[in-house]
Design a protein around this motif. Structure first.
Motif, mmCIF file in Angstrom:
data_model
loop_
_atom_site.group_PDB
_atom_site.id
_atom_site.type_symbol
_atom_site.label_atom_id
_atom_site.label_comp_id
_atom_site.label_asym_id
_atom_site.label_seq_id
_atom_site.Cartn_x
_atom_site.Cartn_y
_atom_site.Cartn_z
ATOM 1 N N GLN A 36 -5.023 -12.248 0.873
ATOM 2 C CA GLN A 36 -4.983 -12.344 2.367
ATOM 3 C C GLN A 36 -4.238 -11.139 2.743
ATOM 4 O OE1 GLN A 36 -3.563 -15.047 0.869
ATOM 5 N NE2 GLN A 36 -4.800 -16.766 1.139
ATOM 6 N N GLU A 37 -4.828 -10.539 3.834
ATOM 7 C CA GLU A 37 -4.426 -9.166 4.177
ATOM 8 C C GLU A 37 -2.882 -9.513 4.629
ATOM 9 O OE1 GLU A 37 -6.661 -7.473 7.402
ATOM 10 O OE2 GLU A 37 -5.413 -5.935 7.793
ATOM 11 N N ARG A 38 -2.714 -10.653 5.526
ATOM 12 C CA ARG A 38 -1.356 -10.945 6.006
ATOM 13 C C ARG A 38 -0.115 -10.720 4.919
ATOM 14 N NH1 ARG A 38 1.564 -15.619 7.111
ATOM 15 N NH2 ARG A 38 3.070 -15.364 8.723
ATOM 16 N N ASN A 39 -0.549 -11.584 3.658
ATOM 17 C CA ASN A 39 0.294 -11.525 2.578
ATOM 18 C C ASN A 39 0.374 -10.266 2.203
ATOM 19 O OD1 ASN A 39 0.932 -14.525 2.487
ATOM 20 N ND2 ASN A 39 -0.451 -14.826 0.473
ATOM 21 N N ARG B 175 0.431 -7.371 3.499
ATOM 22 C CA ARG B 175 0.956 -6.601 4.083
ATOM 23 C C ARG B 175 2.512 -6.991 4.123
ATOM 24 N NH1 ARG B 175 -1.417 -3.187 7.985
ATOM 25 N NH2 ARG B 175 -3.661 -3.043 7.888
ATOM 26 N N ARG B 176 2.693 -8.299 3.999
ATOM 27 C CA ARG B 176 4.205 -8.667 4.152
ATOM 28 C C ARG B 176 4.801 -8.739 2.799
ATOM 29 N NH1 ARG B 176 5.835 -14.448 6.260
ATOM 30 N NH2 ARG B 176 7.761 -13.525 5.733
ATOM 31 N N GLU C 183 5.994 -4.856 2.948
ATOM 32 C CA GLU C 183 7.035 -4.698 3.862
ATOM 33 C C GLU C 183 8.312 -5.363 3.040
ATOM 34 O OE1 GLU C 183 6.053 -7.048 7.295
ATOM 35 O OE2 GLU C 183 4.420 -5.626 7.934
ATOM 36 N N HIS D 258 8.539 -14.453 -0.622
ATOM 37 C CA HIS D 258 8.926 -13.220 -0.144
ATOM 38 C C HIS D 258 10.486 -13.145 -0.513
ATOM 39 C CE1 HIS D 258 5.499 -12.356 2.187
ATOM 40 N NE2 HIS D 258 5.435 -13.720 2.729
#
Ligand SMILES: Cc1cc2nc3c(=O)[nH]c(=O)nc-3n(C[C@H](O)[C@H](O)[C@H](O)COP(=O)(O)O)c2cc1C
Length: 321
Positions: free
Chosen positions: A49-52, A54-55, A58, A289
């Motif tokens: 997933q894109e969101r994962n 990116r996070r 980060e 995370h």
């Protein structure tokens, strides 16, 4: 000297450990990318997933490897994970997202300058070369060839140097970007590595999951229906031994280690036996995370208190042997 922090002692809660991604960072160069840390998130369900993705970047990952993209991943089957005391069995294969969707996502990552390594596989060398060209055109700056997924073969993948050479050569002919070939430890691994490097691989990722089986002793039922990918702490000593032996025998190609990392100590151990970067995957299935941040920060803190660079650490066990 500060003791390396253990991810197992990470406090619960997503915000309990704050990212300090660039404080005391430990840069390395892998596949032509300058990474702020040797701690890389490996390919798997969490990187679909894109969101994962990116996070995770980060949160301090030096780079993230995408879930393996396949032009024809087949029907979505009964994909399952089975936790074991020493790790995990999984029968998953490839991303179900289309190549078009992935290319759009990879373009956004490239536009944002994110350190993403694109994992790819296909049913034939020529199909893989086509895919490698497409993701390269979409902006991917580094690839990992996920050619050794044993789950597709129900645990019975017979990887050979010839097969590795055919996939590697085909991709090398069609894309100029650096790539790593991901292999599993086991039979003829040195020959498979040599086949990859002779055919143009820039690095090796070792190891993919290895065949594992779980059985219900009462009923005799084979869990998940067969032998599938085994990962997690149980495979770490096996992968460490393999990388140590390969380096002692003079292997010089850059290696990204993958297998059972759960804390910053494990990262340091893999560097010590000669890996240039270290991937983490199964450990991130708990508290993704927090676990990543704890490992990344724990390693940075330890390196800062010890002094020196990641390069000083790489291979120190082999030099002592
Ligand atoms: C659920 C799951 C899915 C995975 N999917 C992929 C994949 O799509 N491509 C790939 O190259 N490796 C895949 N892997 C392998 C991991 O990237 C890693 O190489 C392996 O699990 C060993 O490292 P670990 O013990 O830190 O997990 C997967 C592993 C798991 C557990």
């Amino acid at each position: 000297m500060t003791a390396i922090k253990d991810a197992g002692s990470a406090p619960e809660g997503a915000d309990a450990v704050h990212a300090r991604p660039d404080a005391g960072s430990a840069p390395v160069e892998v596949l032509g990318l300058r990474l702020r840390s040797p701690v890389v998130v490996g390919s798997g369900l969490l990187t679909d997933q894109e969101r994962n993705i990116r996070r995770l970047i980060e949160g301090g990952a030096g780079a993230v490897v995408t879930k393996t993209i396949h032009p024809d991943p087949g029907p979505s089957g009964n994909e399952r994970l089975l936790r074991l005391p020493t790790g995990m069995l999984n029968n998953t294969t490839y991303s179900r997202r289309s190549v078009d969707d992935w290319c759009a996502m990879l373009r956004r990552f490239a536009d944002d300058g994110l350190p993403v390594i694109t994992s790819v596989h296909a049913d034939s060398p020529v199909q893989l070369a086509d895919l490698a060209e497409r993701v390269t055109d979409a902006g991917s700056g580094a690839l990992e060839l996920g050619i050794s997924c044993l789950n597709e073969e129900g645990g019975g993948l017979e990887d050979t140097p010839e097969r590795v050479a055919a996939y590697t050569e085909a991709v090398r002919r069609r894309t100029p970007v650096p790539f790593s070939v991901k292999l599993a430890i086991g039979e003829r691994v040195r020959e498979r590595i040599d086949a990859a490097t002779a055919s143009g691989a820039d690095a090796i990722t070792l190891s993919d999951t290895i065949a594992g089986l779980a059985v219900d002793a009462d009923t005799g039922e084979v869990r998940l229906g067969g032998a599938f990918g085994y990962s997690g702490p149980g495979i770490k000593p096996l992968v460490l031994a393999e990388i140590f032996g390969l380096r002692r025998d003079g292997l010089t190609v850059p290696v990204m280690a993958s297998g059972g990392v759960k804390d910053a100590v494990d990262v340091a151990e893999y560097l010590s036996v000669g890996a240039e970067a270290v991937q983490i995957y199964t450990a991130l299935h708990r508290n993704m995370h927090v676990t990543l941040r704890t490992i990344r920060q724990g390693f940075d803190d330890w390196l800062a208190s010890r002094g020196g660079t990641v390069a000083d650490l790489v291979g120190q066990s082999v030099k002592r042997a």
